[in-house]
Design an enzyme around this catalytic site. Sequence first.
Site, PDB file in Angstrom:
ATOM      1  N   HIS A   1       0.551   4.321  13.321  1.00 13.23           N
ATOM      2  CA  HIS A   1      -0.294   4.333  12.121  1.00 13.23           C
ATOM      3  C   HIS A   1      -1.684   4.893  12.415  1.00 13.23           C
ATOM      4  O   HIS A   1      -2.700   4.428  11.924  1.00 13.23           O
ATOM      5  CB  HIS A   1      -0.388   2.898  11.558  1.00 13.23           C
ATOM      6  CG  HIS A   1      -0.877   2.783  10.133  1.00 13.23           C
ATOM      7  ND1 HIS A   1      -2.206   2.734   9.818  1.00 13.23           N
ATOM      8  CD2 HIS A   1      -0.235   2.690   8.963  1.00 13.23           C
ATOM      9  CE1 HIS A   1      -2.349   2.589   8.504  1.00 13.23           C
ATOM     10  NE2 HIS A   1      -1.153   2.576   7.964  1.00 13.23           N
TER      11      HIS A   1
ATOM     12  N   ASP B   1       0.469  -3.105   8.794  1.00 10.83           N
ATOM     13  CA  ASP B   1      -0.987  -2.934   8.882  1.00 10.83           C
ATOM     14  C   ASP B   1      -1.660  -4.289   9.047  1.00 10.83           C
ATOM     15  O   ASP B   1      -1.376  -5.223   8.297  1.00 10.83           O
ATOM     16  CB  ASP B   1      -1.529  -2.287   7.597  1.00 10.83           C
ATOM     17  CG  ASP B   1      -1.125  -0.831   7.473  1.00 10.83           C
ATOM     18  OD1 ASP B   1      -0.413  -0.341   8.367  1.00 10.83           O
ATOM     19  OD2 ASP B   1      -1.521  -0.197   6.475  1.00 10.83           O
TER      20      ASP B   1
ATOM     21  N   ASP C   1       1.353   4.055   1.289  1.00 14.38           N
ATOM     22  CA  ASP C   1       1.909   4.729   2.468  1.00 14.38           C
ATOM     23  C   ASP C   1       3.106   3.992   3.072  1.00 14.38           C
ATOM     24  O   ASP C   1       3.814   4.538   3.920  1.00 14.38           O
ATOM     25  CB  ASP C   1       0.826   4.980   3.540  1.00 14.38           C
ATOM     26  CG  ASP C   1      -0.005   3.758   3.905  1.00 14.38           C
ATOM     27  OD1 ASP C   1      -0.224   2.906   3.033  1.00 14.38           O
ATOM     28  OD2 ASP C   1      -0.443   3.658   5.073  1.00 14.38           O
TER      29      ASP C   1
ATOM     30  N   HIS D   1       0.890  -1.160   0.000  1.00 17.52           N
ATOM     31  CA  HIS D   1       0.000   0.000   0.000  1.00 17.52           C
ATOM     32  C   HIS D   1       0.931   1.213   0.000  1.00 17.52           C
ATOM     33  O   HIS D   1       1.952   1.224   0.704  1.00 17.52           O
ATOM     34  CB  HIS D   1      -0.901   0.033   1.241  1.00 17.52           C
ATOM     35  CG  HIS D   1      -2.118  -0.843   1.118  1.00 17.52           C
ATOM     36  ND1 HIS D   1      -2.750  -1.401   2.208  1.00 17.52           N
ATOM     37  CD2 HIS D   1      -2.820  -1.238   0.011  1.00 17.52           C
ATOM     38  CE1 HIS D   1      -3.794  -2.115   1.782  1.00 17.52           C
ATOM     39  NE2 HIS D   1      -3.858  -2.031   0.461  1.00 17.52           N
TER      40      HIS D   1
ATOM     41  N   HIS E   1      -4.271  -8.364   6.336  1.00 15.55           N
ATOM     42  CA  HIS E   1      -4.535  -7.017   5.836  1.00 15.55           C
ATOM     43  C   HIS E   1      -5.265  -7.034   4.483  1.00 15.55           C
ATOM     44  O   HIS E   1      -5.305  -6.023   3.785  1.00 15.55           O
ATOM     45  CB  HIS E   1      -3.206  -6.261   5.738  1.00 15.55           C
ATOM     46  CG  HIS E   1      -3.350  -4.792   5.566  1.00 15.55           C
ATOM     47  ND1 HIS E   1      -4.243  -4.022   6.284  1.00 15.55           N
ATOM     48  CD2 HIS E   1      -2.717  -3.921   4.734  1.00 15.55           C
ATOM     49  CE1 HIS E   1      -4.159  -2.763   5.893  1.00 15.55           C
ATOM     50  NE2 HIS E   1      -3.242  -2.674   4.961  1.00 15.55           N
TER      51      HIS E   1
HETATM   52 ZN   LIG Z   1      -0.855   1.826   6.011  1.00 13.79          ZN
HETATM   53 ZN   LIG Z   2      -2.108  -0.986   4.320  1.00 14.36          ZN
END
Ligand SMILES: [Zn+2]
Ligand SMILES: [Zn+2]
Length: 314
Positions: free
Chosen positions: A263, A207, A65, A63, A137
């Site tokens: 996060h 995550d 980020d 992802h 995730h």
């Molecule tokens: Zn993230």
């Molecule tokens: Zn993520």
Amino acid sequence: MLEVFFLGTGGIMPTRERNVPSIALRYRGEIVLFDAGECTMRQMNTAKLSPMRVDKIFITHFHGDHYLGIPALIQTMNLWNREKPLHIFGPKYTFQFVQNLLNSGFFRPGFDIHVHELGETRLKFGDYEVWSFKVEHGIPALGYVFKEKDRRGKFLKEKLVEYGLSEGPILGKLEKEGQIERNGRIIRLEDVTGPRRKGLKVVYTGDTKPCERVRLFAERADLLIHEATYLNPKDRGESYHSTVEEACETAKRAKVKLLALFHRAFRYSYREYVEEALQICEGLGVNAVVPKDFDVITLKSGTWELKSILEEKQ
Ligand SMILES: [Zn+2]
Ligand SMILES: [Zn+2]
């Protein structure tokens, strides 16, 4: 001693006060990066951490980020005439990502990039190991354990006297070989040293929804950096993230010494989040902190300290 630099503590998108995820572990002069969101290079500059000391980058998942800072890191390394190879570790799609990156524009680093796609594994590097484990995730995603090797106990003076060992070279030999013969008698390293000292253990979830693998791998960690994107299940909805309470419960069950909540979603201001989060953790009896960007946790066996690099500079 191990230093954990929080270069970016926010999630999903950067805000004025916090960047997207990146954590730098400094251990014996080496910097190991876990995730490298957009602008990680700039965050490293501010923290005075050189990318030339980074040989390994561990990505939790693809992802944006968590990985979009890698191109700029490689570009800077290249501008500084890096020659030594860089190792990028990550879940499925790491090869594809690096290949796409190297085929984009006129991007040609002058050093080798080695890619390692991981499942659940244990990697050994000199004085430490990195273990990867699967988290939940919704896409291929890993958490990581940084584990310093256990060390032998300290030499015990009275034992050394008892066995007649005083010279440095003989102790060096004993340390290297594990045992020596002296006057027809075998002396083992354990005979003259105290209990083994546990190596430091830091765990980063990336995550994830609350997940049993995290509890298993975080068992008795010195520091668990657990994502806690949301303050409550209503805000979380169906997304594959955790709430503060869920992160705390995992930390409690894993008996970790310190939990760092990480996060957090851009919708919460630091003050709003930290007040409620620490209340929840206190209620559950969990020792927790909410690091801000540029906070550093220094771990030594049995102790920890949290400081901001920014305050130090003023
Ligand atoms: Zn993230
Ligand atoms: Zn993520």
